[in-house]
Design an enzyme around this catalytic site. Sequence first.
Site, PDB file in Angstrom:
ATOM      1  N   ASP A  49      -2.057 -17.615  12.500  1.00  0.00           N
ATOM      2  CA  ASP A  49      -2.917 -18.537  11.975  1.00  0.00           C
ATOM      3  C   ASP A  49      -2.832 -18.668  10.475  1.00  0.00           C
ATOM      4  OD1 ASP A  49      -3.875 -15.949  12.453  1.00  0.00           O
ATOM      5  OD2 ASP A  49      -5.532 -16.367  11.172  1.00  0.00           O
ATOM      6  N   GLY A  61      -5.596 -14.178  15.022  1.00  0.00           N
ATOM      7  CA  GLY A  61      -6.827 -13.950  14.092  1.00  0.00           C
ATOM      8  C   GLY A  61      -7.093 -12.580  14.143  1.00  0.00           C
ATOM      9  N   ALA A  97      -4.924  -1.917   2.898  1.00  0.00           N
ATOM     10  CA  ALA A  97      -6.172  -1.184   3.326  1.00  0.00           C
ATOM     11  C   ALA A  97      -6.469   0.066   3.191  1.00  0.00           C
ATOM     12  CB  ALA A  97      -5.795  -1.362   4.943  1.00  0.00           C
ATOM     13  N   PRO A 113      -2.704  -5.607  -4.381  1.00  0.00           N
ATOM     14  CA  PRO A 113      -2.188  -6.759  -3.870  1.00  0.00           C
ATOM     15  C   PRO A 113      -0.818  -6.736  -3.120  1.00  0.00           C
ATOM     16  CG  PRO A 113      -2.179  -6.929  -5.999  1.00  0.00           C
ATOM     17  CD  PRO A 113      -2.892  -5.604  -5.876  1.00  0.00           C
ATOM     18  N   THR A 167      -4.962   1.144  -0.579  1.00  0.00           N
ATOM     19  CA  THR A 167      -5.226   1.404  -1.905  1.00  0.00           C
ATOM     20  C   THR A 167      -5.897   0.193  -2.531  1.00  0.00           C
ATOM     21  OG1 THR A 167      -2.877   0.614  -2.179  1.00  0.00           O
ATOM     22  CG2 THR A 167      -2.866   2.980  -2.065  1.00  0.00           C
ATOM     23  N   GLY A 168      -5.681  -0.917  -1.833  1.00  0.00           N
ATOM     24  CA  GLY A 168      -6.623  -1.923  -2.214  1.00  0.00           C
ATOM     25  C   GLY A 168      -5.505  -2.809  -3.007  1.00  0.00           C
ATOM     26  N   ASP A 193       1.831  -2.826   7.573  1.00  0.00           N
ATOM     27  CA  ASP A 193       0.841  -3.732   7.519  1.00  0.00           C
ATOM     28  C   ASP A 193       0.971  -5.041   8.420  1.00  0.00           C
ATOM     29  OD1 ASP A 193      -0.491  -2.042   5.836  1.00  0.00           O
ATOM     30  OD2 ASP A 193       0.930  -2.833   4.219  1.00  0.00           O
ATOM     31  N   GLY A 238       0.016  -5.373  11.393  1.00  0.00           N
ATOM     32  CA  GLY A 238      -1.010  -5.694  12.171  1.00  0.00           C
ATOM     33  C   GLY A 238      -1.142  -4.661  13.481  1.00  0.00           C
ATOM     34  N   LYS A 239      -0.426  -3.571  13.506  1.00  0.00           N
ATOM     35  CA  LYS A 239      -0.394  -2.609  14.421  1.00  0.00           C
ATOM     36  C   LYS A 239      -1.429  -2.058  14.893  1.00  0.00           C
ATOM     37  CE  LYS A 239       2.116   0.105  11.972  1.00  0.00           C
ATOM     38  NZ  LYS A 239       2.271  -0.839  10.743  1.00  0.00           N
ATOM     39  N   GLY A 268      -3.141   2.320   6.850  1.00  0.00           N
ATOM     40  CA  GLY A 268      -4.404   1.960   6.745  1.00  0.00           C
ATOM     41  C   GLY A 268      -4.649   0.968   8.129  1.00  0.00           C
ATOM     42  N   HIS A 269      -5.040   1.192   9.071  1.00  0.00           N
ATOM     43  CA  HIS A 269      -5.250   0.572  10.186  1.00  0.00           C
ATOM     44  C   HIS A 269      -6.755  -0.403  10.112  1.00  0.00           C
ATOM     45  CE1 HIS A 269      -1.862   2.366  12.612  1.00  0.00           C
ATOM     46  NE2 HIS A 269      -1.348   1.757  11.638  1.00  0.00           N
ATOM     47  N   LYS A 272      -4.435  -3.636  14.971  1.00  0.00           N
ATOM     48  CA  LYS A 272      -5.115  -4.464  16.371  1.00  0.00           C
ATOM     49  C   LYS A 272      -4.347  -4.545  17.385  1.00  0.00           C
ATOM     50  CE  LYS A 272      -5.927  -9.116  17.687  1.00  0.00           C
ATOM     51  NZ  LYS A 272      -5.897 -10.587  17.472  1.00  0.00           N
TER      52      LYS A 272
HETATM   53  P1  IMP Z   1       3.905   7.144   0.570  1.00  0.00           P
HETATM   54  O1  IMP Z   1       3.986   6.778   1.979  1.00  0.00           O
HETATM   55  O2  IMP Z   1       2.340   7.229  -0.055  1.00  0.00           O
HETATM   56  O3  IMP Z   1       4.675   8.025  -0.162  1.00  0.00           O
HETATM   57  O4  IMP Z   1       4.526   5.696  -0.059  1.00  0.00           O
HETATM   58  C1  IMP Z   1       5.942   5.431  -0.091  1.00  0.00           C
HETATM   59  C2  IMP Z   1       5.858   3.716   0.197  1.00  0.00           C
HETATM   60  O5  IMP Z   1       5.350   3.507   1.341  1.00  0.00           O
HETATM   61  C3  IMP Z   1       5.011   2.836  -0.940  1.00  0.00           C
HETATM   62  O6  IMP Z   1       5.810   1.986  -1.192  1.00  0.00           O
HETATM   63  C4  IMP Z   1       3.889   2.639  -0.110  1.00  0.00           C
HETATM   64  O7  IMP Z   1       3.157   1.577  -0.439  1.00  0.00           O
HETATM   65  C5  IMP Z   1       4.367   2.586   1.199  1.00  0.00           C
HETATM   66  N1  IMP Z   1       3.328   2.752   2.040  1.00  0.00           N
HETATM   67  C6  IMP Z   1       2.977   3.724   2.898  1.00  0.00           C
HETATM   68  N2  IMP Z   1       2.219   3.771   3.737  1.00  0.00           N
HETATM   69  C7  IMP Z   1       1.735   2.419   3.864  1.00  0.00           C
HETATM   70  C8  IMP Z   1       1.591   1.537   4.857  1.00  0.00           C
HETATM   71  O8  IMP Z   1       0.547   2.074   5.718  1.00  0.00           O
HETATM   72  N3  IMP Z   1       1.463   0.263   4.954  1.00  0.00           N
HETATM   73  C9  IMP Z   1       2.421  -0.344   3.952  1.00  0.00           C
HETATM   74  N4  IMP Z   1       2.994   0.607   3.101  1.00  0.00           N
HETATM   75  C10 IMP Z   1       2.918   1.669   3.110  1.00  0.00           C
HETATM   76 MG    MG Z   2      -1.679  -1.072   6.683  1.00  0.00          MG
END
Ligand code: IMP
Ligand code: MG
Length: 426
Positions: free
Chosen positions: A335, A417, A301, A306, A303-304, A18, A20-21, A45-46, A23
């Site tokens: 920012d 931004g 992005a 926090p 699972t929603g 997460d 910001g890849k 999730g991008h 972007k």
């Molecule tokens: P999995 O990849 O669903 O097996 O989850 C294993 C760990 O990687 C968990 O802590 C997830 O929250 C984390 N994780 C998986 N994909 C992402 C991502 O794209 N961004 C941030 N954390 C991730």
């Molecule tokens: Mg992400």
Amino acid sequence: MFTPKTLCVVVVGAQWGDEGKGKLVDVLAERADLVVRYQGGANAGHTVCIGEARFVLHQIPSGILHQRTSCIVGNGVVLDPETFFTELDGLAAQGVATEGRIFISDRAHLVLPYHKLLDKAHERSQKIGTTGRGIGPTYEDKYGRRGIRVGDLRHLDAAKAVLSERVARANRLLSVMGSTELASEASHHELLDRLAPRLLPMAADTGLLVDRALKAGHRVLLEGAQGALLDVDHGTYPFVTSSNTTAGGAAVGSGIGPTAIDEVLGVVKAYTTRVGNGPLPTQAEPAVEEQLRKLGGEFGATTGRPRRCGWFDATVVRYSVRINGLTGLAVTKLDVLDTFAEIPVGTDYVLDGEVCQELPADIHALEAVKPRYERLPGWRRPTAAARRLADLPPEARAYLDRLQDLSGAPIRYVSVGTRRDQIIEV
Ligand code: IMP
Ligand code: MG
């Protein structure tokens, strides 16, 4: 980033994902001919914002948003076909034509509904905090030599016979784990019937496509998912994902040799976040964490959930520079720090009364480390309109200089931004 001598660039997350890849890849893809995703699956999730439109991509490379760029889902990816087609249809609905410019490796493994059931069942006891997208169980099948690959759909009857076997096995495991929801053989067979005619026209030997592109002098961007600290070998094991997110995985997962890679760009946030469980040494106290989360919009992005938030951890990024061989850094979300009077930066750790510069492999040690902080003055001015380093307040430039010195790789981009144009090329 691309020059006549730099044709193949890897973009990796250098923290816990997460960063910001999405972007960065979107910005760089404007100059790329081919973008390749090389590991992970729909757990990624991008988020890419273009004007008022917001695109969240899980399975399709972010490069798809540029009309002249082709995209590849590489052999190292685990492909969730349902998500893939939902995204493809979503793009079409938002006016993005993808016909003829997306290819899937025939060696990529399929994520099937039974993998998701297993993921959820494992999670009840293991508590890694996975995304529940079936990623771990699909890689387990891959390495257990039980997987079903995209190319297997060419022999549908044989694939279905294997699949029956896999579903029965999954159901045995699910029963043992006390799961009430079992996988249906019939619906898995129907799924293959539905997928084969849509997936196979896009299936190809994608390593060959990348090789041909590079030989023809085309520009290739290899897009990582997640981040280095979630790498199954180098991350905070067992709180990691199931693939090699680091740059070494880029060669393996896209089917080219490591000598073909020219540059490796590591994306880092100006602070640190993590979703899911596991150590996060520089996690801020709850009130500050809440402030960072709110300012940075730090909700997953996919699972929603926090995101956990804290300060920049230079020990983590130094480690990331080393294990990825980073040739440059892209610092994002500068920012978000605009309003802080003072910004702590974790320089190194103290462990058992001794200063420690390196990230320990031992999860217990990593849980026990106490970061040492340097407090840098904030700039307390908006930075969102900056397009050159010179536009930034002196304190923001000093902050970036310090991150660069502590991390040991040159900063090449600074993002201020969510919009495409909100980027500084250093
Ligand atoms: P999995 O990849 O669903 O097996 O989850 C294993 C760990 O990687 C968990 O802590 C997830 O929250 C984390 N994780 C998986 N994909 C992402 C991502 O794209 N961004 C941030 N954390 C991730
Ligand atoms: Mg992400």
